[in-house]
Scaffold this motif. Structure first.
Motif, PDB file in Angstrom:
ATOM      1  N   LYS A  39      25.805 -17.288 -52.190  1.00 28.70           N
ATOM      2  CA  LYS A  39      25.663 -16.126 -51.266  1.00 28.70           C
ATOM      3  C   LYS A  39      25.541 -16.623 -50.201  1.00 28.70           C
ATOM      4  N   ILE A  40      24.704 -17.611 -49.861  1.00 28.14           N
ATOM      5  CA  ILE A  40      24.627 -18.159 -48.333  1.00 28.14           C
ATOM      6  C   ILE A  40      26.007 -18.811 -47.830  1.00 28.14           C
ATOM      7  N   CYS A  41      26.400 -19.627 -48.868  1.00 25.13           N
ATOM      8  CA  CYS A  41      27.812 -20.258 -48.547  1.00 25.13           C
ATOM      9  C   CYS A  41      28.727 -19.365 -48.129  1.00 25.13           C
ATOM     10  N   ASN A  42      29.027 -18.299 -49.087  1.00 21.15           N
ATOM     11  CA  ASN A  42      29.969 -17.162 -48.666  1.00 21.15           C
ATOM     12  C   ASN A  42      29.781 -16.655 -47.303  1.00 21.15           C
ATOM     13  N   GLN A  43      28.221 -16.079 -46.925  1.00 19.28           N
ATOM     14  CA  GLN A  43      28.145 -15.960 -45.867  1.00 19.28           C
ATOM     15  C   GLN A  43      28.626 -16.496 -44.556  1.00 19.28           C
ATOM     16  N   LYS A  44      28.087 -17.824 -44.898  1.00 16.53           N
ATOM     17  CA  LYS A  44      28.427 -18.818 -43.618  1.00 16.53           C
ATOM     18  C   LYS A  44      29.908 -19.223 -43.606  1.00 16.53           C
ATOM     19  N   ASN A  45      30.704 -18.661 -44.870  1.00 13.58           N
ATOM     20  CA  ASN A  45      32.330 -19.226 -44.914  1.00 13.58           C
ATOM     21  C   ASN A  45      32.072 -20.898 -45.152  1.00 13.58           C
ATOM     22  N   ILE A  46      31.229 -21.230 -45.902  1.00 14.35           N
ATOM     23  CA  ILE A  46      31.368 -22.755 -46.137  1.00 14.35           C
ATOM     24  C   ILE A  46      31.441 -23.025 -47.546  1.00 14.35           C
ATOM     25  N   ARG A  47      32.202 -24.247 -47.892  1.00  8.85           N
ATOM     26  CA  ARG A  47      32.659 -24.209 -49.597  1.00  8.85           C
ATOM     27  C   ARG A  47      31.369 -24.657 -50.438  1.00  8.85           C
ATOM     28  N   PHE A  48      31.251 -23.962 -51.353  1.00  8.22           N
ATOM     29  CA  PHE A  48      30.096 -24.452 -52.366  1.00  8.22           C
ATOM     30  C   PHE A  48      30.957 -25.005 -53.366  1.00  8.22           C
ATOM     31  N   THR A  49      31.244 -26.410 -53.251  1.00  8.55           N
ATOM     32  CA  THR A  49      32.138 -26.894 -54.187  1.00  8.55           C
ATOM     33  C   THR A  49      31.446 -27.385 -55.408  1.00  8.55           C
ATOM     34  N   ASP A  50      32.236 -27.723 -56.648  1.00  9.99           N
ATOM     35  CA  ASP A  50      31.629 -28.139 -57.742  1.00  9.99           C
ATOM     36  C   ASP A  50      30.885 -29.019 -57.539  1.00  9.99           C
ATOM     37  N   LEU A  51      31.046 -30.032 -56.741  1.00  7.38           N
ATOM     38  CA  LEU A  51      29.979 -31.177 -56.870  1.00  7.38           C
ATOM     39  C   LEU A  51      28.652 -30.817 -55.997  1.00  7.38           C
ATOM     40  N   ARG A  52      28.941 -29.813 -54.909  1.00 13.03           N
ATOM     41  CA  ARG A  52      27.644 -29.514 -54.689  1.00 13.03           C
ATOM     42  C   ARG A  52      26.755 -28.689 -55.268  1.00 13.03           C
ATOM     43  N   ARG A  53      27.453 -27.802 -56.108  1.00 13.64           N
ATOM     44  CA  ARG A  53      26.893 -27.048 -57.371  1.00 13.64           C
ATOM     45  C   ARG A  53      26.094 -27.858 -58.323  1.00 13.64           C
ATOM     46  N   THR A  54      26.929 -28.848 -58.651  1.00 14.67           N
ATOM     47  CA  THR A  54      26.209 -29.799 -59.688  1.00 14.67           C
ATOM     48  C   THR A  54      25.082 -30.334 -59.470  1.00 14.67           C
ATOM     49  N   VAL A  55      25.122 -30.969 -57.998  1.00 12.17           N
ATOM     50  CA  VAL A  55      24.157 -31.861 -57.608  1.00 12.17           C
ATOM     51  C   VAL A  55      22.693 -30.756 -57.248  1.00 12.17           C
ATOM     52  N   LEU A  56      23.016 -29.531 -56.903  1.00 11.05           N
ATOM     53  CA  LEU A  56      21.781 -28.593 -56.713  1.00 11.05           C
ATOM     54  C   LEU A  56      21.238 -28.066 -58.067  1.00 11.05           C
ATOM     55  N   LYS A  57      22.269 -28.259 -59.166  1.00 13.89           N
ATOM     56  CA  LYS A  57      21.770 -27.678 -60.484  1.00 13.89           C
ATOM     57  C   LYS A  57      20.828 -29.132 -61.206  1.00 13.89           C
ATOM     58  N   ILE A  58      21.259 -30.208 -60.890  1.00 12.63           N
ATOM     59  CA  ILE A  58      20.694 -31.377 -61.460  1.00 12.63           C
ATOM     60  C   ILE A  58      19.208 -31.230 -60.730  1.00 12.63           C
ATOM     61  N   ILE A  59      19.137 -30.906 -59.301  1.00 11.43           N
ATOM     62  CA  ILE A  59      17.836 -31.039 -58.714  1.00 11.43           C
ATOM     63  C   ILE A  59      16.781 -29.961 -59.275  1.00 11.43           C
ATOM     64  N   TRP A  60      17.568 -28.758 -59.506  1.00  9.07           N
ATOM     65  CA  TRP A  60      16.828 -27.705 -60.235  1.00  9.07           C
ATOM     66  C   TRP A  60      16.356 -27.964 -61.558  1.00  9.07           C
ATOM     67  N   GLN A  61      16.850 -28.905 -62.257  1.00 11.41           N
ATOM     68  CA  GLN A  61      16.664 -28.877 -63.849  1.00 11.41           C
ATOM     69  C   GLN A  61      14.938 -28.783 -64.007  1.00 11.41           C
ATOM     70  N   ASN A  62      14.081 -28.995 -63.230  1.00 14.45           N
ATOM     71  CA  ASN A  62      12.781 -28.628 -63.558  1.00 14.45           C
ATOM     72  C   ASN A  62      12.095 -28.497 -61.981  1.00 14.45           C
ATOM     73  N   HIS A  63      10.809 -28.476 -62.160  1.00 14.68           N
ATOM     74  CA  HIS A  63      10.170 -28.098 -60.668  1.00 14.68           C
ATOM     75  C   HIS A  63       9.633 -29.529 -60.322  1.00 14.68           C
ATOM     76  N   LYS A  64      10.219 -30.763 -60.585  1.00 12.55           N
ATOM     77  CA  LYS A  64       9.534 -31.816 -60.023  1.00 12.55           C
ATOM     78  C   LYS A  64      10.721 -32.513 -59.008  1.00 12.55           C
ATOM     79  N   ALA A  65      10.431 -33.659 -58.483  1.00  9.77           N
ATOM     80  CA  ALA A  65      11.151 -33.828 -57.309  1.00  9.77           C
ATOM     81  C   ALA A  65      12.202 -35.081 -58.197  1.00  9.77           C
ATOM     82  N   ILE A  66      13.376 -35.377 -57.596  1.00 12.52           N
ATOM     83  CA  ILE A  66      14.331 -36.157 -58.338  1.00 12.52           C
ATOM     84  C   ILE A  66      14.909 -37.407 -57.304  1.00 12.52           C
TER      85      ILE A  66
END
Ligand SMILES: [Zn+2]
Ligand SMILES: [Zn+2]
Length: 155
Positions: free
Chosen positions: A20-47
């Motif tokens: 949503k934020i990317c759309n608002q700012k008109n920046i691309r939320f690429t597959d890689l960006r999404r995947t990296v974010l998803k990997i980081i969110w796999q739990n509530h620990k730091a990676i």
């Protein structure tokens, strides 16, 4: 620590919010960006960055390390993730639009990290900065210790 009952909800809301934020700012939320974010969110620990690289290379991505580091920088710049300096690792931010006054409590037993925010702490820091005539850019407070559920488990 695990304050969430269904972690899929955490992941989904983080990804939806970022999109949503990317759309608002008109920046691309690429597959890689999404995947990296998803990997980081796999739990509530730091990676750590190399663990992210490891997981990416196990997927169908031809992304080279510099590309992954750029995706990390992108996520940091937009407030979707934070760097935990003491662990040299990254953690997902649950509320990317209001992260000026956050600090982290890090359980050294279960490794989970919770992002907290407290106006009083921020105001106290601002007052001290003014006293020292120092213009701050980032405030990073990391508190390590033991969370309540780990303490309970020890009993
Ligand atoms: Zn969760
Ligand atoms: Zn714990």
């Amino acid at each position: 620590m695990s304050n969430c009952s269904d972690h899929n909800l955490c992941i989904n809301s983080a990804l939806t919010e970022a999109e949503k934020i990317c759309n608002q700012k008109n920046i691309r939320f690429t597959d890689l960006r999404r995947t990296v974010l998803k990997i980081i969110w796999q739990n509530h620990k730091a990676i750590k960055a190399y663990d992210i690289l490891d997981q990416i290379s196990g997927m169908n991505f031809s992304a080279k390390p510099p590309t992954v580091y750029r995706a990390l920088d992108f996520l940091l710049e937009n407030g979707f993730i934070h760097k935990i300096n003491s662990l040299n690792s990254y953690i997902g931010c649950p509320h990317p639009l209001q992260n000026e006054q956050c600090y982290f409590i890090i359980c050294s037993s279960c490794d989970e990290i919770e992002e907290c925010s407290d106006e009083n702490i921020t105001n106290a820091i601002k007052t001290v900065m003014e006293k020292n005539k120092f213009t701050h850019k980032n405030i990073a407070i990391e508190i390590d210790g033991t969370c309540n559920s780990c303490l309970e488990n020890r009993k």
